[in-house]
Design a protein around this motif. Structure first.
Motif, PDB file in Angstrom:
ATOM      1  N   VAL A 309     -20.121 -30.769   2.000  1.00  0.00           N
ATOM      2  CA  VAL A 309     -21.311 -30.292   1.279  1.00  0.00           C
ATOM      3  C   VAL A 309     -22.593 -30.682   2.023  1.00  0.00           C
ATOM      4  O   VAL A 309     -23.556 -29.900   2.066  1.00  0.00           O
ATOM      5  CB  VAL A 309     -21.345 -30.809  -0.184  1.00  0.00           C
ATOM      6  CG1 VAL A 309     -20.218 -30.205  -0.986  1.00  0.00           C
ATOM      7  CG2 VAL A 309     -21.311 -32.307  -0.261  1.00  0.00           C
ATOM      8  N   TYR A 310     -22.610 -31.864   2.630  1.00  0.00           N
ATOM      9  CA  TYR A 310     -23.798 -32.272   3.381  1.00  0.00           C
ATOM     10  C   TYR A 310     -23.940 -31.453   4.671  1.00  0.00           C
ATOM     11  O   TYR A 310     -25.053 -31.118   5.081  1.00  0.00           O
ATOM     12  CB  TYR A 310     -23.736 -33.763   3.702  1.00  0.00           C
ATOM     13  CG  TYR A 310     -24.062 -34.644   2.518  1.00  0.00           C
ATOM     14  CD1 TYR A 310     -25.363 -34.742   2.041  1.00  0.00           C
ATOM     15  CD2 TYR A 310     -23.075 -35.372   1.871  1.00  0.00           C
ATOM     16  CE1 TYR A 310     -25.681 -35.546   0.956  1.00  0.00           C
ATOM     17  CE2 TYR A 310     -23.375 -36.182   0.778  1.00  0.00           C
ATOM     18  CZ  TYR A 310     -24.677 -36.255   0.335  1.00  0.00           C
ATOM     19  OH  TYR A 310     -24.974 -37.044  -0.756  1.00  0.00           O
ATOM     20  N   THR A 311     -22.820 -31.132   5.316  1.00  0.00           N
ATOM     21  CA  THR A 311     -22.859 -30.295   6.517  1.00  0.00           C
ATOM     22  C   THR A 311     -23.432 -28.927   6.177  1.00  0.00           C
ATOM     23  O   THR A 311     -24.293 -28.397   6.886  1.00  0.00           O
ATOM     24  CB  THR A 311     -21.445 -30.149   7.119  1.00  0.00           C
ATOM     25  OG1 THR A 311     -20.984 -31.431   7.550  1.00  0.00           O
ATOM     26  CG2 THR A 311     -21.439 -29.195   8.294  1.00  0.00           C
ATOM     27  N   ALA A 312     -22.951 -28.348   5.057  1.00  0.00           N
ATOM     28  CA  ALA A 312     -23.438 -27.029   4.632  1.00  0.00           C
ATOM     29  C   ALA A 312     -24.934 -27.057   4.345  1.00  0.00           C
ATOM     30  O   ALA A 312     -25.678 -26.152   4.754  1.00  0.00           O
ATOM     31  CB  ALA A 312     -22.665 -26.564   3.406  1.00  0.00           C
ATOM     32  N   MET A 313     -25.406 -28.094   3.651  1.00  0.00           N
ATOM     33  CA  MET A 313     -26.827 -28.185   3.317  1.00  0.00           C
ATOM     34  C   MET A 313     -27.680 -28.359   4.571  1.00  0.00           C
ATOM     35  O   MET A 313     -28.771 -27.758   4.677  1.00  0.00           O
ATOM     36  CB  MET A 313     -27.067 -29.329   2.338  1.00  0.00           C
ATOM     37  CG  MET A 313     -28.511 -29.484   1.877  1.00  0.00           C
ATOM     38  SD  MET A 313     -29.190 -28.024   1.042  1.00  0.00           S
ATOM     39  CE  MET A 313     -28.536 -28.264  -0.620  1.00  0.00           C
TER      40      MET A 313
END
Length: 584
Positions: A309-313
């Protein structure tokens, strides 16, 4: 460079005794018989570092050596990310062989040998800062901006910049100089730690304009603002994933990022198979050309869920800095929260409700706050609109993840098992769902000015009709058809008119699957006009066949191209039906 020795292992939580300084969130590699396992430091106590390993720890034992990298968990940013399928650590899945991921195998997310046509947007002597555009390269149909790295602080001047031409991403395209005269050669690649928000913009106002999704139950009743946040909780089988796919295909966004966080492998496979086949109604090409998929299935190590989720954001923030409208979809954030719970329990932290971490609301709020509408340093707007799916156990909307997300997200789209069972899709409950953007003065002004005067009032009227209809239905079910006044039946059927024409949408019909806001406004005002009519009935038995005719006529209008001859013909027939019962 700091090194260490493994001293303890609890599933994917590994204790490491270090011989030098280490930092929170620093990346290290654990050597398991020559295989390097990536891990992240999540807690430090004295000379012991607690690390979460992003791989299976089977076979790991005390005494294994560890090497720290002095770098945080970060993404590699540059041209070539569109249409890619990544895992939570930004490994390019298309470069991997075999049916299953190989432990310790990491791939480059970018192709360093591809050639890109660079066009400069700045010139030698210009003053620049982090996030300013130096040039652009065409990436599919998007104009990919090459920017001053976000890590560079302060003001710089451009000493030299490459002329228009073809370059690889590793070639130097500009040289910057600071006030002291130190020079910094730049290429098209930059790195950014995923846990830190990118703040290379001038201002971040409250969202003020609506983002069209083509889904009537969202756009009409509970609109989400461009740069806004929302989430869709619901039990299994109510259509969370299908709703997200529909939004991604029809939403008013330049770029779509899908984070499959801890979902079942079969759902992720569907994502890989279906998305390349979907046609993009905005460009006429394939939707995958402006999509990035971050994949993390439920059988992958739980630590990688958080990373996904942090990579996507972080990738979304990168493209927002180019002045693009980014739509980020995460399915499902409950799996991420479960990963946080597992690591919290293994570290023996004080548990909160349902054993989730005590700071779960703060973690979710900080993540959701990274979305938003911004004005860049050059005044260009950019946005990240974030919609997450939540999978509460047993459909319990009072569990901690749903409650914590409610505090952070401004739109709440509650998916109803009852509506799904009665095949009323999208199964968004119109009573429980809400959009707090309807309370923003700037959003009200935008809606009334760009859709129709008094639009917000019409929306609230429709919501009131639905609520009164539900109350009347409950009374009819308790007291019987002939045990309530005729007015109760009338209220119920007016709510059915709004429900079946405005809320229910046919995802398989080429016209009805996506509705422009201009058409939504016309249909809502038409339905409300009928509901305001004073219609005369002798008894309750006359209402059902009459309103069924109205619903069928309006539904046929939904299936026609807006304002074509057939549409107008059905509308004329509808007005004739209304006239039959109009009070003299």
């Amino acid at each position: 460079m700091t090194k260490g020795i493994v001293t303890g292992i609890i599933s994917n939580l590994v204790h490491v005794e270090v011989d030098g300084p280490v930092s929170q969130n620093e990346i290290c590699y654990i050597d398991l018989h020559g295989v390097k396992l990536m891990a992240e430091v999540i807690k430090i106590a004295g000379n012991t570092a607690y690390t979460q390993v992003f791989e299976s720890t089977r076979g790991l034992q005390p005494g294994c050596t560890v090497e720290f990298t002095e770098r945080m968990l970060e993404v590699k940013l540059g041209p070539g990310m569109l249409s890619k399928n990544y895992d939570g650590l930004q490994d390019d899945l298309n470069k991997m062989d075999g049916l299953f991921l190989t432990r310790g195998e990491y791939t480059d997310p970018l192709d360093e040998h591809s050639v890109w046509h660079f066009t400069p947007l700045a010139k030698a002597g210009d003053a620049v800062q982090a996030g300013d555009w130096l040039g652009s390269v065409p990436e599919n149909w998007i104009n990919h901006k090459i920017m001053v790295p976000f890590k560079m602080e302060g003001q710089y001047s451009i000493k030299s910049i490459a002329a228009e031409g073809d370059f690889q991403i590793t070639d130097t395209i500009a040289v910057l100089a600071n006030a002291e005269g130190a020079e910094f050669p730049l290429n098209m690649i930059q790195y950014w730690p995923v846990k830190l928000p990118i703040r290379a913009y001038a201002s971040k106002p409250r969202p003020f304009k609506m983002m069209e999704t083509g889904v009537r139950t969202i756009d009409t009743l509970n609109p989400i603002a461009e740069g806004g946040t929302g989430f869709t909780p619901g039990p299994f089988g109510t259509g969370k994933t299908v709703l997200q796919h529909s939004i991604s295909q029809n939403a008013e966004a330049d770029l779509i990022i899908v984070a499959a966080c801890g979902e079942r492998a079969n759902e992720v496979v569907e994502l890989f198979v279906e998305f390349p086949e979907l046609d993009d109604p905005r460009t006429g090409r394939k939707l995958m050309e402006r999509t990035i998929i971050i994949c993390n299935t439920s059988n992958m190590p739980v630590a990688a869920r958080e990373a996904s989720v942090y990579t996507a954001m972080s990738i979304a923030e990168y493209y927002r800095s180019m002045g693009l409208r980014v739509l980020l979809l995460a399915d499902s954030t409950s799996r991420w929260a479960q990963a946080l719970r597992e690591m919290s329990n293994r570290m023996e932290e004080l548990p909160g409700p349902d054993a989730f971490p005590m700071d779960l609301p703060a973690i979710i709020s900080n993540f959701y706050s990274r979305a938003g509408y911004v004005f860049l340093n050059n005044g260009t707007p950019g946005s990240i609109t974030f919609i997450g799916a939540v999978s509460p156990a047993g459909g319990n909307l009072k569990e901690p993840v749903t409650e914590s997300t409610k505090k952070a997200a401004r739109c709440f789209y509650s998916l109803s098992q009852e509506r799904a069972d009665s095949k009323r899709y999208p199964a968004v409950d119109p009573i429980d769902s809400y959009s707090k953007y309807l309370e923003y003065d700037e959003v009200k002004e935008y809606l009334d000015g760009n859709i129709a005067p008094g639009w917000v009032h019409d929306v609230l009227t429709a919501k009131d009709l639905l609520l009164r209809g539900k109350e009347a239905k409950d009374q009819i079910n308790i007291l019987g058809d002939d045990g309530v006044p005729l007015d109760y039946h009338s209220r119920f059927w007016k709510s059915e008119l709004v429900d079946r024409i405005i809320l229910v949408q046919d995802g398989f019909d080429p016209v009805d699957k996506s509705t422009p806001i201009k058409r939504q406004a016309y249909m809502l005002q038409l339905v409300l006009k009928i509901c305001r009519e004073e219609l005369v009935f002798a008894n309750y038995e006359e209402l059902q066949p009459y309103y069924t005719r109205l619903i069928n006529g309006l539904r046929q209008m939904n299936y026609q191209e807006f304002q074509n001859a057939k549409f107008k013909e059905y509308e004329a027939q509808l007005m004739a039906i209304v006239a039959e019962r109009r009070a003299k």
